[in-house]
Design a protein around this motif. Sequence first.
Motif, PDB file in Angstrom:
ATOM      1  N   ILE A 113      -2.708 -40.248  13.926  1.00 22.58           N
ATOM      2  CA  ILE A 113      -1.482 -39.785  14.591  1.00 22.58           C
ATOM      3  C   ILE A 113      -1.553 -38.282  14.845  1.00 22.58           C
ATOM      4  O   ILE A 113      -1.216 -37.797  15.932  1.00 22.58           O
ATOM      5  CB  ILE A 113      -0.248 -40.149  13.744  1.00 22.58           C
ATOM      6  CG1 ILE A 113      -0.063 -41.667  13.720  1.00 22.58           C
ATOM      7  CG2 ILE A 113       1.003 -39.460  14.265  1.00 22.58           C
ATOM      8  CD1 ILE A 113       0.791 -42.177  12.587  1.00 22.58           C
ATOM      9  N   GLY A 114      -2.002 -37.517  13.827  1.00 14.60           N
ATOM     10  CA  GLY A 114      -2.137 -36.073  13.986  1.00 14.60           C
ATOM     11  C   GLY A 114      -3.126 -35.706  15.077  1.00 14.60           C
ATOM     12  O   GLY A 114      -2.875 -34.803  15.885  1.00 14.60           O
ATOM     13  N   GLY A 115      -4.255 -36.415  15.114  1.00 19.76           N
ATOM     14  CA  GLY A 115      -5.268 -36.148  16.134  1.00 19.76           C
ATOM     15  C   GLY A 115      -4.753 -36.432  17.536  1.00 19.76           C
ATOM     16  O   GLY A 115      -4.946 -35.627  18.468  1.00 19.76           O
ATOM     17  N   ILE A 137      -1.862 -34.308   8.759  1.00 24.59           N
ATOM     18  CA  ILE A 137      -1.414 -34.293  10.157  1.00 24.59           C
ATOM     19  C   ILE A 137      -1.682 -32.939  10.821  1.00 24.59           C
ATOM     20  O   ILE A 137      -2.284 -32.894  11.909  1.00 24.59           O
ATOM     21  CB  ILE A 137       0.072 -34.709  10.281  1.00 24.59           C
ATOM     22  CG1 ILE A 137       0.203 -36.218  10.040  1.00 24.59           C
ATOM     23  CG2 ILE A 137       0.634 -34.330  11.650  1.00 24.59           C
ATOM     24  CD1 ILE A 137       1.617 -36.751  10.179  1.00 24.59           C
ATOM     25  N   PRO A 138      -1.272 -31.801  10.219  1.00 22.29           N
ATOM     26  CA  PRO A 138      -1.553 -30.523  10.902  1.00 22.29           C
ATOM     27  C   PRO A 138      -3.038 -30.209  11.051  1.00 22.29           C
ATOM     28  O   PRO A 138      -3.457 -29.705  12.102  1.00 22.29           O
ATOM     29  CB  PRO A 138      -0.861 -29.480  10.017  1.00 22.29           C
ATOM     30  CG  PRO A 138      -0.554 -30.156   8.733  1.00 22.29           C
ATOM     31  CD  PRO A 138      -0.422 -31.605   9.034  1.00 22.29           C
ATOM     32  N   VAL A 139      -3.856 -30.521  10.029  1.00 20.74           N
ATOM     33  CA  VAL A 139      -5.298 -30.252  10.136  1.00 20.74           C
ATOM     34  C   VAL A 139      -5.913 -31.113  11.241  1.00 20.74           C
ATOM     35  O   VAL A 139      -6.694 -30.629  12.076  1.00 20.74           O
ATOM     36  CB  VAL A 139      -6.013 -30.508   8.789  1.00 20.74           C
ATOM     37  CG1 VAL A 139      -7.527 -30.511   8.982  1.00 20.74           C
ATOM     38  CG2 VAL A 139      -5.629 -29.442   7.772  1.00 20.74           C
ATOM     39  N   SER A 140      -5.539 -32.396  11.273  1.00 18.68           N
ATOM     40  CA  SER A 140      -6.053 -33.290  12.313  1.00 18.68           C
ATOM     41  C   SER A 140      -5.607 -32.824  13.693  1.00 18.68           C
ATOM     42  O   SER A 140      -6.374 -32.877  14.664  1.00 18.68           O
ATOM     43  CB  SER A 140      -5.566 -34.726  12.077  1.00 18.68           C
ATOM     44  OG  SER A 140      -5.988 -35.195  10.826  1.00 18.68           O
ATOM     45  N   ALA A 141      -4.352 -32.352  13.785  1.00 22.49           N
ATOM     46  CA  ALA A 141      -3.830 -31.869  15.062  1.00 22.49           C
ATOM     47  C   ALA A 141      -4.591 -30.636  15.542  1.00 22.49           C
ATOM     48  O   ALA A 141      -4.955 -30.534  16.727  1.00 22.49           O
ATOM     49  CB  ALA A 141      -2.337 -31.559  14.932  1.00 22.49           C
ATOM     50  N   VAL A 142      -4.858 -29.703  14.633  1.00 23.41           N
ATOM     51  CA  VAL A 142      -5.601 -28.482  14.996  1.00 23.41           C
ATOM     52  C   VAL A 142      -7.027 -28.832  15.407  1.00 23.41           C
ATOM     53  O   VAL A 142      -7.544 -28.323  16.421  1.00 23.41           O
ATOM     54  CB  VAL A 142      -5.594 -27.482  13.822  1.00 23.41           C
ATOM     55  CG1 VAL A 142      -6.572 -26.337  14.081  1.00 23.41           C
ATOM     56  CG2 VAL A 142      -4.193 -26.938  13.590  1.00 23.41           C
TER      57      VAL A 142
END
Length: 336
Positions: free
Chosen positions: A109-111, A318-323
């Motif tokens: 989801i984060g990615g 979630i934030p690490v995957s998003a970044v």
Amino acid sequence: MLTTILVVVIVLAIAFDYINGFHDAANSIATVVSTKVLSPFQAVLWAAAFNFAAYFYFTDHKVANTIAKTVVENYITLEVILAGLIAAISWNLFTWYYGIPSSSSHTLIGGFAGAGMAHALFLGDPILEAINLAPTLKIISFIVLAPVIGMLISIVITLIILHLAKHSKPAVAEKWFKRLQLVSSAALSFAHGGNDAQKVMGIIVVAMVAGGYLPNANHMPEWIPLTCYSAIALGTMSGGWKIVKTMGTKITKVTALEGVGAETAGALTLGITEHFGIPVSTTHTITGSIIGVGLVKRVSAVRWGVTISLLWAWVLTIPVSAVLAGITYGIMHYIL
């Protein structure tokens, strides 16, 4: 003919489902292995069989639909999905290597969200415009709610079991609880398959819509769920022994009785959330359930140092995957 990038996206999505299987195998088998009800090999076969069995029951695909709606349709491209998958797989493998039971669901989801926001940024739009806030906030809220619900249900179930078994001979009770653990671990594996396989189904459907091969996310070809359930079952058969050790022994010492309580609570929580189409983390749910059975004994029975480390992994996923996805999308934007 499918385009090359769509084929790559589908292959990576199936690979993610396979990785999800061996990354999250610990969720279903950790307690049944730690109580020596099944050997590790028997346990992964048992779990994999019930992972796949979920294919025949969870036919409404509510969780897949929620995942598909995380990013606003106008900001979904094949490049966005590819960047999200690359980031999710990278974080999953990193946490698996270090034995950290992070959430494969939230990684995905984060990615997906991070890549969508990066796409909006390159278009000159506000990045939050790429996110459907209602389903996303619901998913984020269950980072907290899923383990708490699992913990509370496991406390109630364990107290009920203790009350019913208080006059039983310990040896006889242990024998029966080991048998019951086969049922509870099967239920957890069944719920795990039903919840987690759908997340990748949602990503593949979105990719095929973005590529122009499906009119919308409601038209899912049957090969997609069949492939996803098969991939997660095969991944589970591969095991994830580092995470099994963390889940089965490091949080709290688990007996067969407590294993039944934790697994039953985890299965119930996943079943309830799946009914409402909420993509929760199997990892968070069963961890909360294991903490719950530990708390029934005493607060000090839970190794809070390990638990706090897990919480940090949950918060960062979630934030690490998003970044990672945003950076990956940026690189792809200038290369492709």
